[in-house]
Design a protein around this motif. Structure first.
Motif, PDB file in Angstrom:
ATOM      1  N   TYR A  13      -3.134   2.139  10.701  1.00  0.00           N
ATOM      2  CA  TYR A  13      -2.209   2.931  10.163  1.00  0.00           C
ATOM      3  C   TYR A  13      -2.527   3.536   8.894  1.00  0.00           C
ATOM      4  O   TYR A  13      -1.911   4.800   8.788  1.00  0.00           O
ATOM      5  N   PHE A  14      -3.480   3.145   8.000  1.00  0.00           N
ATOM      6  CA  PHE A  14      -3.507   3.928   7.007  1.00  0.00           C
ATOM      7  C   PHE A  14      -4.899   4.763   6.881  1.00  0.00           C
ATOM      8  O   PHE A  14      -5.120   5.677   6.359  1.00  0.00           O
ATOM      9  N   GLY A  15      -5.862   4.543   8.087  1.00  0.00           N
ATOM     10  CA  GLY A  15      -6.935   5.508   8.368  1.00  0.00           C
ATOM     11  C   GLY A  15      -7.737   5.458   6.857  1.00  0.00           C
ATOM     12  O   GLY A  15      -8.116   4.458   6.247  1.00  0.00           O
ATOM     13  N   ASP A  16      -7.986   6.592   6.695  1.00  0.00           N
ATOM     14  CA  ASP A  16      -8.837   7.111   5.416  1.00  0.00           C
ATOM     15  C   ASP A  16      -8.323   6.858   4.031  1.00  0.00           C
ATOM     16  O   ASP A  16      -8.866   7.232   3.143  1.00  0.00           O
ATOM     17  N   LYS A  17      -6.912   6.462   3.953  1.00  0.00           N
ATOM     18  CA  LYS A  17      -6.143   6.573   2.828  1.00  0.00           C
ATOM     19  C   LYS A  17      -6.674   4.940   1.878  1.00  0.00           C
ATOM     20  O   LYS A  17      -6.659   4.859   1.041  1.00  0.00           O
ATOM     21  N   ILE A  18      -7.541   4.108   2.870  1.00  0.00           N
ATOM     22  CA  ILE A  18      -7.983   2.758   2.524  1.00  0.00           C
ATOM     23  C   ILE A  18      -9.205   2.625   2.736  1.00  0.00           C
ATOM     24  O   ILE A  18      -9.763   3.336   3.735  1.00  0.00           O
ATOM     25  N   LYS A  19      -9.959   1.791   2.144  1.00  0.00           N
ATOM     26  CA  LYS A  19     -11.339   1.186   2.332  1.00  0.00           C
ATOM     27  C   LYS A  19     -11.282  -0.157   2.926  1.00  0.00           C
ATOM     28  O   LYS A  19     -10.568  -1.010   2.357  1.00  0.00           O
ATOM     29  N   TYR A  20     -11.223  -0.216   4.649  1.00  0.00           N
ATOM     30  CA  TYR A  20     -11.099  -1.467   5.206  1.00  0.00           C
ATOM     31  C   TYR A  20     -12.371  -2.072   5.285  1.00  0.00           C
ATOM     32  O   TYR A  20     -13.245  -1.624   5.644  1.00  0.00           O
ATOM     33  N   VAL A  21     -12.196  -3.374   5.018  1.00  0.00           N
ATOM     34  CA  VAL A  21     -13.417  -4.435   5.174  1.00  0.00           C
ATOM     35  C   VAL A  21     -12.952  -5.597   5.988  1.00  0.00           C
ATOM     36  O   VAL A  21     -12.014  -6.248   5.579  1.00  0.00           O
ATOM     37  N   ASP A  22     -13.619  -5.897   7.035  1.00  0.00           N
ATOM     38  CA  ASP A  22     -13.465  -7.026   7.841  1.00  0.00           C
ATOM     39  C   ASP A  22     -14.438  -8.124   7.146  1.00  0.00           C
ATOM     40  O   ASP A  22     -15.461  -8.107   7.242  1.00  0.00           O
TER      41      ASP A  22
ATOM     42  N   TYR B  28       3.697   6.037  -5.561  1.00  0.00           N
ATOM     43  CA  TYR B  28       3.966   6.036  -6.940  1.00  0.00           C
ATOM     44  C   TYR B  28       2.899   6.575  -7.983  1.00  0.00           C
ATOM     45  O   TYR B  28       3.018   6.812  -9.111  1.00  0.00           O
ATOM     46  N   THR B  29       1.664   6.351  -7.411  1.00  0.00           N
ATOM     47  CA  THR B  29       0.434   6.847  -8.074  1.00  0.00           C
ATOM     48  C   THR B  29       0.272   8.023  -8.019  1.00  0.00           C
ATOM     49  O   THR B  29      -0.089   8.655  -7.285  1.00  0.00           O
ATOM     50  N   SER B  30      -0.247   8.528  -9.247  1.00  0.00           N
ATOM     51  CA  SER B  30      -0.630  10.045  -9.733  1.00  0.00           C
ATOM     52  C   SER B  30      -1.172   9.993 -10.936  1.00  0.00           C
ATOM     53  O   SER B  30      -1.066   9.096 -11.653  1.00  0.00           O
ATOM     54  N   ASN B  31      -1.937  11.104 -11.232  1.00  0.00           N
ATOM     55  CA  ASN B  31      -2.770  11.569 -12.374  1.00  0.00           C
ATOM     56  C   ASN B  31      -3.793  10.430 -12.829  1.00  0.00           C
ATOM     57  O   ASN B  31      -4.090  10.328 -13.780  1.00  0.00           O
ATOM     58  N   VAL B  32      -4.368   9.775 -11.734  1.00  0.00           N
ATOM     59  CA  VAL B  32      -5.472   8.775 -11.791  1.00  0.00           C
ATOM     60  C   VAL B  32      -6.157   8.734 -10.673  1.00  0.00           C
ATOM     61  O   VAL B  32      -5.491   8.777  -9.647  1.00  0.00           O
ATOM     62  N   GLU B  33      -7.224   8.884 -10.727  1.00  0.00           N
ATOM     63  CA  GLU B  33      -8.324   8.943  -9.325  1.00  0.00           C
ATOM     64  C   GLU B  33      -8.542   7.298  -9.176  1.00  0.00           C
ATOM     65  O   GLU B  33      -8.803   6.405  -9.849  1.00  0.00           O
ATOM     66  N   TYR B  34      -8.152   6.969  -7.707  1.00  0.00           N
ATOM     67  CA  TYR B  34      -8.096   5.530  -7.390  1.00  0.00           C
ATOM     68  C   TYR B  34      -8.635   5.597  -5.952  1.00  0.00           C
ATOM     69  O   TYR B  34      -8.467   6.487  -5.182  1.00  0.00           O
ATOM     70  N   GLU B  35      -8.930   4.306  -5.727  1.00  0.00           N
ATOM     71  CA  GLU B  35      -9.114   3.942  -4.288  1.00  0.00           C
ATOM     72  C   GLU B  35      -8.599   2.594  -4.007  1.00  0.00           C
ATOM     73  O   GLU B  35      -8.308   1.680  -4.798  1.00  0.00           O
ATOM     74  N   ILE B  36      -8.044   2.314  -2.668  1.00  0.00           N
ATOM     75  CA  ILE B  36      -7.749   1.025  -2.368  1.00  0.00           C
ATOM     76  C   ILE B  36      -8.376   0.399  -1.257  1.00  0.00           C
ATOM     77  O   ILE B  36      -8.906   1.074  -0.460  1.00  0.00           O
ATOM     78  N   ILE B  37      -9.149  -0.808  -1.682  1.00  0.00           N
ATOM     79  CA  ILE B  37      -9.856  -1.578  -0.943  1.00  0.00           C
ATOM     80  C   ILE B  37      -9.078  -2.648  -0.192  1.00  0.00           C
ATOM     81  O   ILE B  37      -8.640  -3.476  -0.995  1.00  0.00           O
ATOM     82  N   LEU B  38      -9.232  -2.740   0.978  1.00  0.00           N
ATOM     83  CA  LEU B  38      -8.476  -3.768   1.744  1.00  0.00           C
ATOM     84  C   LEU B  38      -9.431  -4.799   2.365  1.00  0.00           C
ATOM     85  O   LEU B  38     -10.203  -4.256   3.260  1.00  0.00           O
ATOM     86  N   ILE B  39      -9.509  -5.922   1.894  1.00  0.00           N
ATOM     87  CA  ILE B  39     -10.158  -7.004   2.513  1.00  0.00           C
ATOM     88  C   ILE B  39      -9.430  -7.846   3.184  1.00  0.00           C
ATOM     89  O   ILE B  39      -8.278  -8.479   3.286  1.00  0.00           O
ATOM     90  N   ASP B  40      -9.822  -7.735   4.874  1.00  0.00           N
ATOM     91  CA  ASP B  40      -9.115  -8.538   6.043  1.00  0.00           C
ATOM     92  C   ASP B  40      -9.930  -9.809   6.286  1.00  0.00           C
ATOM     93  O   ASP B  40     -11.023  -9.897   6.615  1.00  0.00           O
ATOM     94  N   ASN B  41      -9.172 -10.791   5.968  1.00  0.00           N
ATOM     95  CA  ASN B  41      -9.839 -12.301   6.261  1.00  0.00           C
ATOM     96  C   ASN B  41      -9.537 -12.849   7.561  1.00  0.00           C
ATOM     97  O   ASN B  41      -9.349 -13.886   7.989  1.00  0.00           O
TER      98      ASN B  41
ATOM     99  N   ILE C 267       0.742  -1.235  -0.089  1.00  0.00           N
ATOM    100  CA  ILE C 267      -0.016  -0.004  -0.078  1.00  0.00           C
ATOM    101  C   ILE C 267       0.731   1.207   0.189  1.00  0.00           C
ATOM    102  O   ILE C 267       0.444   2.160  -0.712  1.00  0.00           O
ATOM    103  N   ASP C 268       2.036   1.218   0.660  1.00  0.00           N
ATOM    104  CA  ASP C 268       2.930   2.103   0.828  1.00  0.00           C
ATOM    105  C   ASP C 268       3.356   2.751  -0.706  1.00  0.00           C
ATOM    106  O   ASP C 268       3.746   4.061  -1.259  1.00  0.00           O
ATOM    107  N   SER C 269       3.556   1.547  -1.436  1.00  0.00           N
ATOM    108  CA  SER C 269       4.093   1.866  -2.786  1.00  0.00           C
ATOM    109  C   SER C 269       3.042   2.264  -3.763  1.00  0.00           C
ATOM    110  O   SER C 269       3.521   3.033  -4.522  1.00  0.00           O
ATOM    111  N   ILE C 270       1.824   1.926  -3.530  1.00  0.00           N
ATOM    112  CA  ILE C 270       0.746   2.429  -4.235  1.00  0.00           C
ATOM    113  C   ILE C 270       0.790   3.952  -4.129  1.00  0.00           C
ATOM    114  O   ILE C 270       0.590   4.777  -5.038  1.00  0.00           O
ATOM    115  N   LEU C 271       0.554   4.340  -2.685  1.00  0.00           N
ATOM    116  CA  LEU C 271       0.421   5.926  -2.450  1.00  0.00           C
ATOM    117  C   LEU C 271       1.770   6.464  -2.886  1.00  0.00           C
ATOM    118  O   LEU C 271       1.399   7.544  -3.474  1.00  0.00           O
TER     119      LEU C 271
END
Length: 154
Positions: free
Chosen positions: A52-61, A26-39, A20-24
């Protein structure tokens, strides 16, 4: 929203955090979201990543260890992007990968799916597939006791 990136976590805090750190980074010029599914990681890595990431990701348990396909489908249903990308937690971006894939898809409307090139830690190309289907003879060779001992010794 241009791209939704879905990542599945199960006891992979460091790998997923780095991905996720690498996505944040290196990513630019595109509108994106990160969805993290925790199993339902028993090591608490899902909650740690959420905090750690707070509102930078969408977290799903996910509520349990649903497996890869079911978990990805949860993320895909939540995705708001025009395109959805499934990322393993051990992936690291070294360039603006999401933008490149997005641009390619936008420039090639007849294309229904695309993926990136995989490289190892030395930036040498690697395959994400087998070149041939393994036969029983190879399976026996790969998993024999002699092979295991050889690998352990050397």
């Amino acid at each position: 929203m241009d791209v939704s990136a879905v990542i599945i976590n199960y006891n992979t805090y460091e790998l997923t955090k780095d991905a996720i750190d690498s996505i944040l980074k290196y990513t630019s010029n595109v509108e994106y979201e990160i969805i993290l599914i925790d199993n339902k990681s028993p090591d608490g890595s899902g909650e740690r990543l959420r905090d750690y990431f707070g509102d930078k990701i969408k977290y799903v348990d996910a509520g349990g260890n649903l497996g890869t396909a079911k978990s990805f489908n949860i993320g895909a249903r939540m995705a708001q992007g025009k395109y959805v990308i499934w990322l393993n937690p051990d992936i690291l971006f070294v360039e603006n990968f999401l933008y490149k894939l997005y641009s390619y898809m936008e420039s090639n409307p007849m294309c229904g799916i695309c993926g990136g090139n995989l490289v190892d830690k030395d930036m040498k190309p690697i395959h994400s597939y087998r070149l041939h289907f393994p036969c029983v003879k190879e399976y026996k060779k790969d998993y024999s006791i002699i092979r295991k001992l050889f690998n352990k010794i050397f």
